[in-house]
Design an enzyme around this catalytic site. Structure first.
Site, PDB file in Angstrom:
ATOM      1  N   ARG A 263      -8.653 -45.464  17.783  1.00  0.00           N
ATOM      2  CA  ARG A 263      -9.447 -46.243  16.903  1.00  0.00           C
ATOM      3  C   ARG A 263     -10.173 -45.133  15.946  1.00  0.00           C
ATOM      4  O   ARG A 263     -10.790 -45.366  14.843  1.00  0.00           O
ATOM      5  CB  ARG A 263     -10.483 -47.191  17.447  1.00  0.00           C
ATOM      6  CG  ARG A 263      -9.715 -48.487  18.037  1.00  0.00           C
ATOM      7  CD  ARG A 263     -10.361 -49.532  18.589  1.00  0.00           C
ATOM      8  NE  ARG A 263     -11.107 -48.897  19.848  1.00  0.00           N
ATOM      9  CZ  ARG A 263     -11.212 -49.407  20.842  1.00  0.00           C
ATOM     10  NH1 ARG A 263     -10.679 -50.547  21.188  1.00  0.00           N
ATOM     11  NH2 ARG A 263     -11.765 -48.936  21.966  1.00  0.00           N
TER      12      ARG A 263
ATOM     13  N   GLU B 240     -13.914 -42.858  34.233  1.00  0.00           N
ATOM     14  CA  GLU B 240     -14.784 -43.452  35.186  1.00  0.00           C
ATOM     15  C   GLU B 240     -14.110 -43.703  36.589  1.00  0.00           C
ATOM     16  O   GLU B 240     -14.344 -43.390  37.550  1.00  0.00           O
ATOM     17  CB  GLU B 240     -15.016 -45.112  34.922  1.00  0.00           C
ATOM     18  CG  GLU B 240     -15.791 -45.717  36.089  1.00  0.00           C
ATOM     19  CD  GLU B 240     -16.447 -47.116  35.542  1.00  0.00           C
ATOM     20  OE1 GLU B 240     -17.038 -47.914  36.464  1.00  0.00           O
ATOM     21  OE2 GLU B 240     -16.089 -47.331  34.311  1.00  0.00           O
TER      22      GLU B 240
END
Length: 177
Positions: A65, A102
């Site tokens: 993006r 993560e």
């Protein structure tokens, strides 16, 4: 479609999607803003206005993006666009870096000849969350000798404290949550 006579509040075209991509996450969906020409244009023009006169020589967009915002921003700033891509997607010789996610790691890369030593570079992505991907992009640009003139985002999720990981750089976000 929006009316250009009304003030454009970019937040009005960002919707919340509950439990995406996983349960417990509130996803900030920018696609309604991208689909609304005046709003998308306002976002790009506001980013460009912030960096007008900053002598930006290259805009780096982070996959994927960051490409959406980086390419038109480079056009308005009259400089080149450099993609930072996921590993294995660029055809010429690259340098890469592995960074922590993560749950695991990822690798991003850039062409070795994409940034010239001393070049003033603006790094752009759609959203600042924890800052890991942008930190990796910064490291790639600096390895090539580029100078980070700024790091820009459409949206910053302040509660995730990503800005703290970028404290040595000028960070700008149009919208903060």
């Amino acid at each position: 479609m929006s009316s250009t006579s009304e003030p454009i509040r970019l937040e009005d075209r960002i919707r919340d999607i509950q439990d995406f991509p996983q349960k417990g996450v509130l996803f900030k969906d920018i696609t309604p803003m991208l689909q609304d020409g005046p709003y998308f244009r306002a976002a790009i023009e506001r980013l460009a206005a912030h960096y007008a006169g900053a002598d930006i020589q290259a805009v780096v967009g982070v996959e994927s993006r960051g490409f959406i915002f980086g390419a038109p921003l480079a056009y308005l700033l009259n400089c080149g666009f450099v993609p930072v891509r996921k590993f294995g997607k660029l055809p010429a010789e690259t340098i890469n870096i592995e960074y922590a996610l993560e749950y695991g790691t990822n690798i991003v890369e850039v062409h070795k000849d994409a940034i010239k030593p001393g070049q003033r570079v603006l790094i752009v992505d759609d959203l600042l969350a924890t800052g890991g991907t942008v930190e990796a992009a910064i490291e790639l640009v600096e390895k090539l000798g580029g100078h980070i003139a700024g790091v820009a985002f459409l949206v910053e999720l302040s509660f995730l404290k990503g800005r703290e990981h970028l404290k040595d750089h000028d960070v700008f976000a149009l919208i903060k949550y």
